[in-house]
Each structure stands twice: as C-alpha cells, then as structure tokens.
Design a protein around this motif. Sequence first.
Motif, PDB file in Angstrom:
ATOM      1  N   ALA A 126      12.804 105.668 -18.182  1.00  0.00           N
ATOM      2  CA  ALA A 126      13.795 104.610 -18.312  1.00  0.00           C
ATOM      3  C   ALA A 126      15.148 105.152 -18.739  1.00  0.00           C
ATOM      4  O   ALA A 126      16.185 104.573 -18.417  1.00  0.00           O
ATOM      5  N   ALA A 127      15.149 106.264 -19.468  1.00  0.00           N
ATOM      6  CA  ALA A 127      16.409 106.836 -19.947  1.00  0.00           C
ATOM      7  C   ALA A 127      17.288 107.287 -18.796  1.00  0.00           C
ATOM      8  O   ALA A 127      18.497 107.445 -18.965  1.00  0.00           O
ATOM      9  N   ARG A 128      16.708 107.471 -17.629  1.00  0.00           N
ATOM     10  CA  ARG A 128      17.481 107.913 -16.475  1.00  0.00           C
ATOM     11  C   ARG A 128      17.988 106.743 -15.632  1.00  0.00           C
ATOM     12  O   ARG A 128      18.593 106.937 -14.586  1.00  0.00           O
ATOM     13  N   GLN A 129      17.696 105.527 -16.097  1.00  0.00           N
ATOM     14  CA  GLN A 129      18.196 104.365 -15.379  1.00  0.00           C
ATOM     15  C   GLN A 129      19.716 104.256 -15.552  1.00  0.00           C
ATOM     16  O   GLN A 129      20.244 104.456 -16.637  1.00  0.00           O
ATOM     17  N   VAL A 130      20.403 103.948 -14.492  1.00  0.00           N
ATOM     18  CA  VAL A 130      21.836 103.721 -14.591  1.00  0.00           C
ATOM     19  C   VAL A 130      22.088 102.426 -15.358  1.00  0.00           C
ATOM     20  O   VAL A 130      22.974 102.326 -16.178  1.00  0.00           O
ATOM     21  N   ALA A 131      21.266 101.422 -15.070  1.00  0.00           N
ATOM     22  CA  ALA A 131      21.364 100.159 -15.793  1.00  0.00           C
ATOM     23  C   ALA A 131      20.056  99.427 -15.626  1.00  0.00           C
ATOM     24  O   ALA A 131      19.338  99.613 -14.661  1.00  0.00           O
ATOM     25  N   ALA A 132      19.737  98.600 -16.592  1.00  0.00           N
ATOM     26  CA  ALA A 132      18.536  97.776 -16.505  1.00  0.00           C
ATOM     27  C   ALA A 132      18.925  96.370 -16.943  1.00  0.00           C
ATOM     28  O   ALA A 132      19.476  96.186 -18.016  1.00  0.00           O
ATOM     29  N   SER A 133      18.684  95.423 -16.085  1.00  0.00           N
ATOM     30  CA  SER A 133      19.087  94.057 -16.393  1.00  0.00           C
ATOM     31  C   SER A 133      18.280  93.519 -17.563  1.00  0.00           C
ATOM     32  O   SER A 133      17.087  93.773 -17.676  1.00  0.00           O
ATOM     33  N   ALA A 134      18.918  92.803 -18.422  1.00  0.00           N
ATOM     34  CA  ALA A 134      18.234  92.219 -19.580  1.00  0.00           C
ATOM     35  C   ALA A 134      17.133  91.292 -19.107  1.00  0.00           C
ATOM     36  O   ALA A 134      17.312  90.507 -18.185  1.00  0.00           O
ATOM     37  N   GLY A 135      15.982  91.425 -19.734  1.00  0.00           N
ATOM     38  CA  GLY A 135      14.851  90.561 -19.410  1.00  0.00           C
ATOM     39  C   GLY A 135      13.939  91.111 -18.335  1.00  0.00           C
ATOM     40  O   GLY A 135      12.902  90.526 -18.057  1.00  0.00           O
ATOM     41  N   ASN A 136      14.328  92.217 -17.709  1.00  0.00           N
ATOM     42  CA  ASN A 136      13.449  92.810 -16.698  1.00  0.00           C
ATOM     43  C   ASN A 136      12.151  93.288 -17.330  1.00  0.00           C
ATOM     44  O   ASN A 136      12.126  93.760 -18.462  1.00  0.00           O
ATOM     45  N   SER A 137      11.056  93.208 -16.601  1.00  0.00           N
ATOM     46  CA  SER A 137       9.793  93.744 -17.087  1.00  0.00           C
ATOM     47  C   SER A 137       9.839  95.256 -17.031  1.00  0.00           C
ATOM     48  O   SER A 137      10.723  95.837 -16.392  1.00  0.00           O
ATOM     49  N   ALA A 138       8.888  95.888 -17.709  1.00  0.00           N
ATOM     50  CA  ALA A 138       8.844  97.347 -17.715  1.00  0.00           C
ATOM     51  C   ALA A 138       8.723  97.901 -16.305  1.00  0.00           C
ATOM     52  O   ALA A 138       9.372  98.885 -15.945  1.00  0.00           O
ATOM     53  N   VAL A 139       7.898  97.271 -15.484  1.00  0.00           N
ATOM     54  CA  VAL A 139       7.701  97.748 -14.117  1.00  0.00           C
ATOM     55  C   VAL A 139       8.955  97.533 -13.287  1.00  0.00           C
ATOM     56  O   VAL A 139       9.366  98.385 -12.508  1.00  0.00           O
ATOM     57  N   ALA A 140       9.613  96.387 -13.462  1.00  0.00           N
ATOM     58  CA  ALA A 140      10.803  96.086 -12.675  1.00  0.00           C
ATOM     59  C   ALA A 140      11.920  97.080 -12.937  1.00  0.00           C
ATOM     60  O   ALA A 140      12.790  97.301 -12.096  1.00  0.00           O
ATOM     61  N   ALA A 141      11.916  97.682 -14.122  1.00  0.00           N
ATOM     62  CA  ALA A 141      12.975  98.620 -14.487  1.00  0.00           C
ATOM     63  C   ALA A 141      12.784  99.989 -13.855  1.00  0.00           C
ATOM     64  O   ALA A 141      13.658 100.833 -13.945  1.00  0.00           O
ATOM     65  N   LEU A 142      11.658 100.237 -13.219  1.00  0.00           N
ATOM     66  CA  LEU A 142      11.362 101.547 -12.654  1.00  0.00           C
ATOM     67  C   LEU A 142      11.383 101.508 -11.130  1.00  0.00           C
ATOM     68  O   LEU A 142      10.866 100.582 -10.511  1.00  0.00           O
ATOM     69  N   SER A 143      11.965 102.537 -10.538  1.00  0.00           N
ATOM     70  CA  SER A 143      11.922 102.679  -9.086  1.00  0.00           C
ATOM     71  C   SER A 143      10.560 103.220  -8.694  1.00  0.00           C
ATOM     72  O   SER A 143       9.770 103.653  -9.542  1.00  0.00           O
ATOM     73  N   ASN A 144      10.264 103.225  -7.397  1.00  0.00           N
ATOM     74  CA  ASN A 144       8.978 103.743  -6.929  1.00  0.00           C
ATOM     75  C   ASN A 144       8.806 105.213  -7.296  1.00  0.00           C
ATOM     76  O   ASN A 144       7.715 105.643  -7.690  1.00  0.00           O
ATOM     77  N   SER A 145       9.875 105.997  -7.169  1.00  0.00           N
ATOM     78  CA  SER A 145       9.775 107.420  -7.492  1.00  0.00           C
ATOM     79  C   SER A 145       9.548 107.621  -8.986  1.00  0.00           C
ATOM     80  O   SER A 145       8.788 108.490  -9.400  1.00  0.00           O
ATOM     81  N   GLN A 146      10.211 106.801  -9.802  1.00  0.00           N
ATOM     82  CA  GLN A 146      10.018 106.897 -11.244  1.00  0.00           C
ATOM     83  C   GLN A 146       8.617 106.453 -11.642  1.00  0.00           C
ATOM     84  O   GLN A 146       8.021 107.017 -12.565  1.00  0.00           O
ATOM     85  N   LEU A 147       8.100 105.470 -10.947  1.00  0.00           N
ATOM     86  CA  LEU A 147       6.739 105.016 -11.219  1.00  0.00           C
ATOM     87  C   LEU A 147       5.742 106.120 -10.902  1.00  0.00           C
ATOM     88  O   LEU A 147       4.783 106.349 -11.648  1.00  0.00           O
ATOM     89  N   GLY A 148       5.974 106.844  -9.796  1.00  0.00           N
ATOM     90  CA  GLY A 148       5.102 107.960  -9.462  1.00  0.00           C
ATOM     91  C   GLY A 148       5.188 109.069 -10.496  1.00  0.00           C
ATOM     92  O   GLY A 148       4.185 109.670 -10.878  1.00  0.00           O
TER      93      GLY A 148
END
Length: 223
Positions: A126-148
Amino acid sequence: MVSAGASALKAATLSDADVKDLSDKSCATLDGQSSIAAAKSPEARRLAKIVKGMPATVNGVPLDYKVYLTKDVNAWAMGNGCVRVYGGLMKLMNDNEVRAVIGHEIGHVALGHTKSTMQTAYAASAARQVAASAGNSAVAALSNSQLGELAEKLVNAQFSQVQESAADDYAFDLLTAAKLNRNGLVSSFEKQAKLGDENSMFSSHPPSSERAKHMRERLAAKK
C-alpha cells in the motif's frame, strides 16, 4: 506521502473482515497460477486421508485443503481457511510428517501470526500507492500486480523464533487433542535439518534440529 501514511495506518488496523478479504484474493491469485490436484487424484485423496480427524475449522473458519502439483517443498495457510500443500513436500514426507507440517501452519493462523504478516505485507504494498480513496477496502486499494506480490510475500514470510516455537507447540497440542500420531513432529524437522535450514520452508530461527529436540522432549514428557 499522506496517502502512504494513511495506508500504513490502515494496515496496522486491518479488521478480521479485511484479512479474510485479502486472504481470499491472495489465495485465488496463487490458485490461478498453480496446477491444482483434481479432487479424485492420488495426491488429493492422500491429503484427505492425512487431514481426516484434524479440526475442520480454525478460528471458526472452515479449512479448505488443496495440493499444488509442484516439486517445491512448501505448505502454508491463510486466515480465510485456505491451506495449500506442495507436491514436493508430500513426496519428501510421510503422512504423519505432512500432518505435523499442516498442524504447524494452522497454528500460525490460529495464533494470529498470519494476520500480523498480512498487515506487514499489505503496508509494504500500500505504501507504493500513488493515492487511495478514503473508504476503499483493503483489496480495492491494491492493483492486480500488487495483489500478486502480496500473495508471494505471504507464502514466503519468515516468522520470528517465538512465533515458530509457538506454532510447533500448537501443532503438538492439536495432534494430541485429536489423538493422532505425533512422531511426525520430530521426523519432519529432522528431514528439514538434513536439507539445510537455509533451504527450508521453515524459518531457520530456531534451527530445525533444535525444534526436533523440543518435540522429542515434549513427547517424552507425555509418556
């Protein structure tokens, strides 16, 4: 930077629902990348026999067992009840030893170690996210590559000496309560010691030889 800080805080406060959601997605990602033994295959039938008599749930969550058809020596469990055993481990070890390893991995889940690992791995992603919208779930905050990447971090996570020892003792108590053979708790570590702890699926802290000794002592104390 503000977004990264917020994501780190979110990681430190992941709810049980967040952990299950991330575990579901991580497990599904790894399953999609792996060759899984069919339900009626020799490998799956053997695993079903091995876990017969063991608890069907961990922390109230049903356990789901599958075999990855790979030569790798590994096994892991996640907070959503996902338990995966690798073909290389099943080839290396007998039924009692595989059962002991599974008990150990379940111990990491039951004792909250995998949740802590999830928090750490999620924070790093998550620290590599450019931005994460408030209220997003943990999964929603991750891209497919980050999830992998998260899934790989979970599988290859190294636990502390205290956590490894606690999971060993959990496995011993689990098998004792289920009235299942506990000798695999010793011989599985002996086999790992022969392979060398640097190549082991287990943390090298403490060394496998010391963990085998501890299990022998517990067995002797129970006689």
